[in-house]
Design a protein around this motif. Structure first.
Motif: not given
Lengths: 367, 254
Positions: A54-60, A65-71, A76-79
């Motif tokens: 849930a924490g590391g894969i779902t969000g990515r 899907i929305y073309g946001k940074p997923s790497g 990174n907690h600032l992002i």
């Protein structure tokens, strides 16, 4: 007062969500310990695995899907907190995607939890009881330490936020009520599944292995396969529990997945309810959820009358229950009862057909 | 397969525990549809021989041929599938399961597959057949009145019969009975043995009967092997064995 207002009472809501997630994890523990006699002191391992999905894969996935940074930068907690906030708002507009993500998270969690469970079957077949217990316990702690100290997976010590798959239901308390009921529904499905397993030839074989492994083997049970299968099922269910908890809370931090919360508490629930009995799990988890939530909610009030910090009361309670149950009622509140794979009536019918007229006489002899 | 004269055959079977040779080049032949008795004093290696044949122990040498198939060193659950089961000298019941379930465990059912298990419709017909068979067996051994008792409530003699009924239920071609009358009073022992005799006559099944109480068991056997210190010292039909000086020597001493 609408129905959501009644359930929005934080006390009730807390009891229900603790009950639902606790039930899933305890049921999985009971399958391994109560049915198959595996000393599973590493329940937290697969729970953490699920929460990590849930924490590391779902969000990515949502981010890509929305073309946001997923790497790596996703964690990174600032992002992360800004990014997830944006993703949650996008998800709220698309119930379909939200539900898809919920289901997908559960599926990935179940698969990875199952794989981890299967990997545990390697030591499970080679070690004696106490050594296996310690090994499994260590596995759980190792994964927690890795996730805690290695930032790129899920934010390390800072943790990550998780895009909210429940926000489409509503905002504020409505979201929590809705999420709680969805999770409660899943928990009851898990319970029903475990009951079906208990009343099946598979469950019977597990119990046979538990009671007399050598005899089970001589009567055709493949102990290696049975242990591996139950570890896969248990691991998959526990991972779903972990994933649901992380999705509900909306954040993931490795430190909250400690062996105390996700191994020893479920053990206490199970021992209180009655090891080997699924209905006992319902009772054990419910009693504990109520007591724990009450202590937590009335912390200040309790603190004014007892001489210690009420935070410790919860922990002491678990220890006390484990000791008291072991000493005075090792079989738990609801001891294991014989269950049959077929309805009792059908069995009686077959019995009458086979035994014929002698039945009256034999009924009389029964104690 | 199935045409061989012997259901079980061991060729030069050897099992060692460190320096102790527990089974010393044993050549055993069990004919189809017979009760073959394996007797000998305590420590003669009878149970070890059966354990080695059924895969509970791995042999150190020799071969085990069952029903024309080389089963040497197979794990127990595969030996079971080939049609060879055994009972235990000290009963090993599934304590918390009922008497009926104890028998049902021994019967294969596709509902043991965890994927099919939750859906009763996929296996309930098989289960009904199995329950029927289990009740027939329980009736035969006189445990049908206790069918819904958990096994830990049974007495010693009843546990022995539970062992036998589990073995019978499998429909095995060969059942090795490890001291089925050990610790049972003589009257009940006769009852158990005549039951086994009757089963042999009605079903196509062979028995390998391990026993050291020569007086009670001998009349029921078709053929007898006598073991002492790991080796077979005599074999023959019961009457020959009774008068064999070597056997008398082992049992009564000089």
């Amino acid at each position: 007062m609408g129905i959501e207002d009644i359930f929005a009472n934080p006390l009730l809501l807390n009891i229900l969500i603790n009950f639902a997630v606790g039930l899933i994890v305890t049921i999985s523990l009971n399958l391994e310990v109560g049915f198959a006699d595996i000393p599973q002191f590493g329940r937290v391992l697969t729970v953490l695995m699920g929460a990590l999905v849930a924490g590391g894969i779902t969000g990515r996935i949502v981010a890509s899907i929305y073309g946001k940074p997923s790497g790596v930068e996703y964690a990174n907690h600032l992002i992360n907190y800004k990014l997830v906030d944006e993703l949650s708002r996008l998800l709220a507009q698309s119930p379909t995607l939200s539900i898809t993500m919920l289901v997908l998270t559960l599926i990935i969690a179940a698969i990875l939890g199952g794989i981890v469970g299967y990997l545990c079957s390697y030591p499970a077949l080679r070690l004696e009881e106490a050594y296996l217990g310690i090994t499994l316990l260590a596995f759980g702690d190792v994964l927690q330490l890795v996730v805690w100290n290695y930032d790129p997976i899920a934010g390390g010590t800072e943790g990550v936020m998780i895009p909210d798959v429940f926000r489409w239901i509503g905002t504020g308390p409505v979201r929590f009520v809705g999420a709680t009921f969805i999770i409660l529904g899943i928990a009851l499905l898990v319970f029903a599944y475990a009951e079906r397993i208990a009343r099946s030839p598979f469950g019977r074989s597990l119990k046979a292995m538990r009671d007399a492994p050598l005899a089970a083997e001589v009567y055709g049970k493949d102990i290696v396969a049975l242990r591996a299968r139950v570890l896969i099922i248990g691991g998959a269910l526990a991972a779903m529990g972990g994933a649901l908890w992380a999705l509900y809370t909306g954040s993931f931090k490795a430190v909250s997945y400690s062996r105390l919360t996700w191994t020893f508490w479920p053990w206490a629930y199970m021992m209180l309810g009655g090891t080997g009995n699924n209905v006992g799990m319902l009772v054990g988890v419910l009693v504990f959820s109520i007591v724990r939530t009450l202590i937590y909610t009335y912390k200040d009030l309790i603190g004014s009358v007892i001489p210690i910090n009420p935070n410790w009361l919860e922990y002491m309670l678990v220890g006390l229950v484990i000791i008291a149950i072991s000493l005075f009622r090792p079989q738990g509140l609801l001891p294991e009862k014989p269950v049959f794979a077929l309805p009792r009536k059908k069995i009686e019918k077959i019995r009458k057909a086979v035994l014929g007229e002698n039945i009256e006489e034999s009924e009389a002899k029964e104690s | 397969m199935g045409s061989e004269k012997y259901i079980l055959q061991t060729d030069d079977l050897v099992k060692r525990f460190g320096g102790l040779v527990a089974v010393d080049h044993v050549n055993l032949r069990v004919k189809r549809n017979t009760i073959t008795m394996l007797m000998g004093p305590n420590g003669a290696g009878k149970s070890t021989l059966v354990n080695t044949c059924t895969g509970v122990l791995k042999p150190d040498g020799g071969k085990v041929i069952f029903d024309g198939q080389d089963i040497t060193g197979w794990p127990p659950h595969e030996v079971y599938r080939s049609g060879f089961v055994r009972t235990f000298q000290i009963p090993l019941p599934f304590q918390f399961l009922t008497v009926l379930e104890n028998v049902l465990v021994a019967l294969p059912n596709s509902g043991e597959n965890p994927i099919k298990a939750p859906i009763r419709g996929l296996w309930d017909k098989e289960e009904e057949e199995n329950v029927k068979r289990a009740f027939e067996i329980l009736k035969m051994v006189g445990l049908d009145t206790h069918w819904n008792w958990q096994a830990f409530r049974l007495g010693g003699g009843q546990l022995k019969m539970l062992e036998v009924s589990r073995a019978l239920a499998t429909g095995a071609k060969l059942i090795a009975l490890d001291e089925p009358i050990g610790g049972v009073d003589p009257a009940y022992a006769d009852n158990i043995l005549s039951n086994i005799r009757r089963l042999k006559e009605t079903l196509d099944v062979s028995f390998l009967l391990i026993e050291h109480r020569i007086d009670i068991a001998l009349p029921y056997a078709d053929y007898v092997y006598v073991m002492d210190r790991g080796a077979v010292i005599a074999e023959g039909i019961p009457d020959e064995i009774k008068n064999n000086p070597k056997v008398i020597d082992v049992y009564i001493g000089e």
